[in-house]
Design a protein around this motif. Structure first.
Motif, mmCIF file in Angstrom:
data_model
loop_
_atom_site.group_PDB
_atom_site.id
_atom_site.type_symbol
_atom_site.label_atom_id
_atom_site.label_comp_id
_atom_site.label_asym_id
_atom_site.label_seq_id
_atom_site.Cartn_x
_atom_site.Cartn_y
_atom_site.Cartn_z
ATOM 1 N N LEU A 1 49.467 -7.702 -17.867
ATOM 2 C CA LEU A 1 49.066 -9.103 -17.970
ATOM 3 C C LEU A 1 47.675 -9.355 -17.395
ATOM 4 C CD1 LEU A 1 52.418 -10.764 -16.878
ATOM 5 C CD2 LEU A 1 51.541 -10.508 -19.189
ATOM 6 N N ALA A 2 46.969 -8.294 -17.029
ATOM 7 C CA ALA A 2 45.691 -8.439 -16.330
ATOM 8 C C ALA A 2 44.709 -9.330 -17.078
ATOM 9 C CB ALA A 2 45.072 -7.070 -16.080
ATOM 10 N N GLY A 3 44.706 -9.282 -18.387
ATOM 11 C CA GLY A 3 43.790 -10.122 -19.161
ATOM 12 C C GLY A 3 44.151 -11.591 -19.141
ATOM 13 N N ALA A 4 45.360 -11.904 -18.711
ATOM 14 C CA ALA A 4 45.809 -13.302 -18.694
ATOM 15 C C ALA A 4 45.803 -13.917 -17.304
ATOM 16 C CB ALA A 4 47.220 -13.386 -19.277
ATOM 17 N N ILE A 5 45.593 -13.087 -16.289
ATOM 18 C CA ILE A 5 45.647 -13.570 -14.906
ATOM 19 C C ILE A 5 44.268 -13.402 -14.272
ATOM 20 C CG2 ILE A 5 46.723 -13.323 -12.642
ATOM 21 C CD1 ILE A 5 49.067 -11.895 -14.082
ATOM 22 N N PRO A 6 43.525 -14.469 -14.109
ATOM 23 C CA PRO A 6 42.218 -14.325 -13.462
ATOM 24 C C PRO A 6 42.359 -14.176 -11.948
ATOM 25 C CG PRO A 6 42.601 -16.612 -14.032
ATOM 26 C CD PRO A 6 43.772 -15.836 -14.566
ATOM 27 N N VAL A 7 41.397 -13.475 -11.366
ATOM 28 C CA VAL A 7 41.313 -13.350 -9.918
ATOM 29 C C VAL A 7 40.323 -14.399 -9.446
ATOM 30 C CG1 VAL A 7 40.794 -11.820 -7.990
ATOM 31 C CG2 VAL A 7 41.730 -10.871 -10.107
ATOM 32 N N ARG A 8 40.715 -15.195 -8.469
ATOM 33 C CA ARG A 8 39.863 -16.271 -7.967
ATOM 34 C C ARG A 8 39.102 -15.819 -6.731
ATOM 35 N NH1 ARG A 8 43.849 -20.417 -6.341
ATOM 36 N NH2 ARG A 8 45.178 -18.594 -6.112
ATOM 37 N N VAL A 9 37.809 -16.073 -6.719
ATOM 38 C CA VAL A 9 36.999 -15.875 -5.517
ATOM 39 C C VAL A 9 36.826 -17.264 -4.925
ATOM 40 C CG1 VAL A 9 34.807 -15.083 -4.568
ATOM 41 C CG2 VAL A 9 35.842 -13.869 -6.506
ATOM 42 N N GLN A 10 37.318 -17.439 -3.706
ATOM 43 C CA GLN A 10 37.337 -18.764 -3.100
ATOM 44 C C GLN A 10 36.464 -18.823 -1.850
ATOM 45 O OE1 GLN A 10 41.656 -19.314 -2.691
ATOM 46 N NE2 GLN A 10 41.488 -20.740 -4.407
ATOM 47 N N VAL A 11 35.921 -20.008 -1.619
ATOM 48 C CA VAL A 11 35.084 -20.280 -0.448
ATOM 49 C C VAL A 11 35.502 -21.624 0.135
ATOM 50 C CG1 VAL A 11 33.121 -18.944 -1.305
ATOM 51 C CG2 VAL A 11 33.279 -21.367 -1.851
ATOM 52 N N PRO A 12 35.198 -21.863 1.403
ATOM 53 C CA PRO A 12 35.529 -23.165 1.996
ATOM 54 C C PRO A 12 34.704 -24.293 1.363
ATOM 55 C CG PRO A 12 35.141 -21.531 3.702
ATOM 56 C CD PRO A 12 34.708 -20.928 2.408
ATOM 57 N N GLU A 13 35.316 -25.434 1.267
ATOM 58 C CA GLU A 13 34.709 -26.614 0.647
ATOM 59 C C GLU A 13 33.319 -26.923 1.202
ATOM 60 O OE1 GLU A 13 35.959 -31.327 0.170
ATOM 61 O OE2 GLU A 13 37.124 -30.005 1.460
ATOM 62 N N HIS A 14 33.152 -26.878 2.511
ATOM 63 C CA HIS A 14 31.879 -27.253 3.123
ATOM 64 C C HIS A 14 30.823 -26.156 3.048
ATOM 65 C CE1 HIS A 14 33.707 -30.938 4.387
ATOM 66 N NE2 HIS A 14 34.573 -30.330 5.181
ATOM 67 N N ARG A 15 31.171 -24.993 2.509
ATOM 68 C CA ARG A 15 30.223 -23.888 2.363
ATOM 69 C C ARG A 15 29.954 -23.584 0.890
ATOM 70 N NH1 ARG A 15 30.235 -20.865 7.196
ATOM 71 N NH2 ARG A 15 28.362 -19.885 6.386
ATOM 72 N N ARG A 16 30.473 -24.429 -0.003
ATOM 73 C CA ARG A 16 30.369 -24.174 -1.441
ATOM 74 C C ARG A 16 28.919 -24.135 -1.929
ATOM 75 N NH1 ARG A 16 33.900 -24.272 -5.807
ATOM 76 N NH2 ARG A 16 32.797 -24.532 -7.764
ATOM 77 N N ALA A 17 28.082 -25.048 -1.482
ATOM 78 C CA ALA A 17 26.680 -25.074 -1.937
ATOM 79 C C ALA A 17 25.980 -23.773 -1.547
ATOM 80 C CB ALA A 17 25.953 -26.275 -1.345
ATOM 81 N N GLN A 18 26.209 -23.308 -0.335
ATOM 82 C CA GLN A 18 25.620 -22.047 0.104
ATOM 83 C C GLN A 18 26.157 -20.896 -0.747
ATOM 84 O OE1 GLN A 18 26.574 -20.960 4.131
ATOM 85 N NE2 GLN A 18 25.157 -19.242 4.155
ATOM 86 N N ALA A 19 27.454 -20.915 -1.037
ATOM 87 C CA ALA A 19 28.069 -19.867 -1.848
ATOM 88 C C ALA A 19 27.492 -19.847 -3.260
ATOM 89 C CB ALA A 19 29.579 -20.065 -1.899
ATOM 90 N N GLU A 20 27.260 -21.022 -3.839
ATOM 91 C CA GLU A 20 26.674 -21.090 -5.184
ATOM 92 C C GLU A 20 25.263 -20.507 -5.198
ATOM 93 O OE1 GLU A 20 27.153 -25.238 -6.085
ATOM 94 O OE2 GLU A 20 29.183 -24.926 -6.885
ATOM 95 N N THR A 21 24.501 -20.741 -4.136
ATOM 96 C CA THR A 21 23.156 -20.181 -4.018
ATOM 97 C C THR A 21 23.217 -18.656 -3.942
ATOM 98 O OG1 THR A 21 22.373 -22.175 -2.905
ATOM 99 C CG2 THR A 21 21.045 -20.187 -2.630
ATOM 100 N N VAL A 22 24.141 -18.132 -3.142
ATOM 101 C CA VAL A 22 24.299 -16.681 -3.010
ATOM 102 C C VAL A 22 24.742 -16.075 -4.339
ATOM 103 C CG1 VAL A 22 25.653 -14.856 -1.894
ATOM 104 C CG2 VAL A 22 24.761 -16.764 -0.540
ATOM 105 N N LEU A 23 25.684 -16.709 -5.012
ATOM 106 C CA LEU A 23 26.168 -16.214 -6.303
ATOM 107 C C LEU A 23 25.050 -16.192 -7.339
ATOM 108 C CD1 LEU A 23 28.540 -15.226 -8.026
ATOM 109 C CD2 LEU A 23 29.056 -17.622 -8.515
#
Length: 98
Positions: free
Chosen positions: A55-77
């Motif tokens: 089922l690997a093609g049907a189940i995505p793996v989520r990379v999660q970050v804390p809400e207050h660090r999301r902007a920094q995470a988007e910059t790094v990504l």
């Protein structure tokens, strides 16, 4: 024993999904890039995908970050996707085969 995910800190807000991928290896790599940049990160559902490989093609793996660090995470990504963290091959031109 730790699973490699960052510890939850209520001061940073709830975990939010930054990106979903279909490979646990890619999720672990992105988690490591974020953590190396100082952003707490977690890979969610990776073990589920590994347990149910059909089922690997049907189940995505989520990379999660804390809400207050999301902007920094988007910059790094974005920097990662641009190749800013890539290794240079310049040193290979100087080497001569023996």
């Amino acid at each position: 024993m730790t699973d490699g995910n960052s510890d939850y800190d209520p001061a940073n807000g709830d975990w939010q999904t930054l990106i979903t991928v279909f490979s646990p290896t890619e999720a672990y790599l992105l988690r490591g890039v974020l953590q190396a940049a100082g952003v707490p990160a977690a890979a969610a559902d990776a073990h589920l995908v590994q347990a149910y490989t059909l089922l690997a093609g049907a189940i995505p793996v989520r990379v999660q970050v804390p809400e207050h660090r999301r902007a920094q995470a988007e910059t790094v990504l974005a920097a990662y996707e641009r190749g800013d963290y890539g290794l240079s091959d310049d040193h290979l031109d100087d080497e001569t085969p023996s």
